[in-house]
Write an enzyme that holds these catalytic residues in place. Structure first.
Site, PDB file in Angstrom:
ATOM      1  N   LYS A 168       3.136  -3.696  -1.042  1.00  0.00           N
ATOM      2  CA  LYS A 168       1.866  -4.389  -1.325  1.00  0.00           C
ATOM      3  C   LYS A 168       1.794  -4.836  -2.792  1.00  0.00           C
ATOM      4  CE  LYS A 168      -1.278  -1.347   0.063  1.00  0.00           C
ATOM      5  NZ  LYS A 168      -2.553  -0.780   0.584  1.00  0.00           N
ATOM      6  N   LYS A 219       1.639  -2.994  -5.321  1.00  0.00           N
ATOM      7  CA  LYS A 219       0.698  -2.111  -6.004  1.00  0.00           C
ATOM      8  C   LYS A 219       1.458  -0.887  -6.497  1.00  0.00           C
ATOM      9  CE  LYS A 219      -3.934  -2.611  -4.023  1.00  0.00           C
ATOM     10  NZ  LYS A 219      -5.051  -1.871  -3.394  1.00  0.00           N
TER      11      LYS A 219
HETATM   12  N1  C2G Z   1     -13.287  -1.505  -1.089  1.00  0.00           N
HETATM   13  C1  C2G Z   1     -14.652  -1.823  -1.089  1.00  0.00           C
HETATM   14  N2  C2G Z   1     -15.261  -2.133  -2.257  1.00  0.00           N
HETATM   15  C2  C2G Z   1     -14.569  -2.132  -3.428  1.00  0.00           C
HETATM   16  C3  C2G Z   1     -13.200  -1.792  -3.437  1.00  0.00           C
HETATM   17  C4  C2G Z   1     -12.573  -1.476  -2.246  1.00  0.00           C
HETATM   18  O1  C2G Z   1     -15.308  -1.829  -0.027  1.00  0.00           O
HETATM   19  N3  C2G Z   1     -15.228  -2.450  -4.572  1.00  0.00           N
HETATM   20  C5  C2G Z   1     -12.655  -1.190   0.191  1.00  0.00           C
HETATM   21  C6  C2G Z   1     -11.529  -2.156   0.562  1.00  0.00           C
HETATM   22  O2  C2G Z   1     -12.065  -3.335   1.159  1.00  0.00           O
HETATM   23  C7  C2G Z   1     -10.712  -1.322   1.549  1.00  0.00           C
HETATM   24  C8  C2G Z   1     -10.904   0.112   1.017  1.00  0.00           C
HETATM   25  O3  C2G Z   1     -12.030   0.089   0.121  1.00  0.00           O
HETATM   26  O4  C2G Z   1     -11.290  -1.405   2.867  1.00  0.00           O
HETATM   27  C9  C2G Z   1      -9.684   0.624   0.272  1.00  0.00           C
HETATM   28  O5  C2G Z   1      -9.396  -0.275  -0.780  1.00  0.00           O
HETATM   29  P1  C2G Z   1      -7.882  -0.344  -1.328  1.00  0.00           P
HETATM   30  O6  C2G Z   1      -7.396   1.028  -1.587  1.00  0.00           O
HETATM   31  O7  C2G Z   1      -7.818  -1.397  -2.387  1.00  0.00           O
HETATM   32  O8  C2G Z   1      -7.136  -0.879   0.004  1.00  0.00           O
HETATM   33  P2  C2G Z   1      -6.066  -2.063   0.127  1.00  0.00           P
HETATM   34  O9  C2G Z   1      -5.076  -1.984  -0.970  1.00  0.00           O
HETATM   35  O10 C2G Z   1      -6.840  -3.302   0.351  1.00  0.00           O
HETATM   36  O11 C2G Z   1      -5.262  -1.594   1.452  1.00  0.00           O
HETATM   37  O12 C2G Z   1      -3.138  -2.294   5.601  1.00  0.00           O
HETATM   38  C10 C2G Z   1      -4.311  -2.478   4.842  1.00  0.00           C
HETATM   39  C11 C2G Z   1      -4.100  -2.075   3.406  1.00  0.00           C
HETATM   40  O13 C2G Z   1      -3.526  -0.784   3.312  1.00  0.00           O
HETATM   41  C12 C2G Z   1      -5.449  -2.125   2.700  1.00  0.00           C
END
Ligand code: C2G
Length: 128
Positions: A44, A46
């Protein structure tokens, strides 16, 4: 029992994560969080500050979370939903539309993100 599933990296835990988990849990009785492994995070593009094991332990300590499983690839979601008898798939709406293929297997819900906070923002603000 109504089972809910969601996915993420959940690094540097913040209120946006908690708001998502709280609302996801409210959609059922049992919440499974599928947590990106360090290897999948590389896919990803990240790099998490906390290791998978630490991010897993932190998530397991949250009252809304019932189970944490590893996310190792993009392609595991259908199997996760079917193998875990999931009723509802939930993600923040930055992913809106991306997982609609799961509608053949479960309800798909995109929830509004929490404004003004993100792991990236935390890193940037701390760096200054
Ligand atoms: N999130 C949120 N508000 C934020 C930051 C994050 O609602 N200000 C939500 C994201 O939309 C996600 C969850 O928190 O549903 C986790 O965020 P991340 O750890 O950034 O997830 P991500 O890297 O988008 O991974 O297969 C799917 C991926 O693994 C999603």
């Amino acid at each position: 029992m109504k089972k809910v599933i969601t996915y993420g990296t959940y690094d540097l835990l913040h209120v946006g994560h908690i708001n998502l988990l709280e609302r996801a849990k409210a959609l059922g009785d049992y919440l499974v969080v599928v947590l990106s492994t360090d290897e999948f995070n590389a896919v990803k593009h990240k790099t998490a500050y906390h290791s998978y094991e630490d991010r897993k332990k932190i998530l397991e300590s949250i009252r809304y979370v019932d189970e944490v499983l590893p996310e190792t690839c993009w392609e595991q979601k259908v199997a996760d939903v079917t193998n875990n008898n999931i009723d509802v798939f939930v993600m923040g709406d930055d992913w809106k539309g991306e997982f609609d293929f799961l509608k053949d297997y479960c309800e798909v819900v995109y929830l509004p993100r929490t404004d003004g906070i993100s792991t990236t923002k935390i890193k940037q603000d701390l760096h200054q």
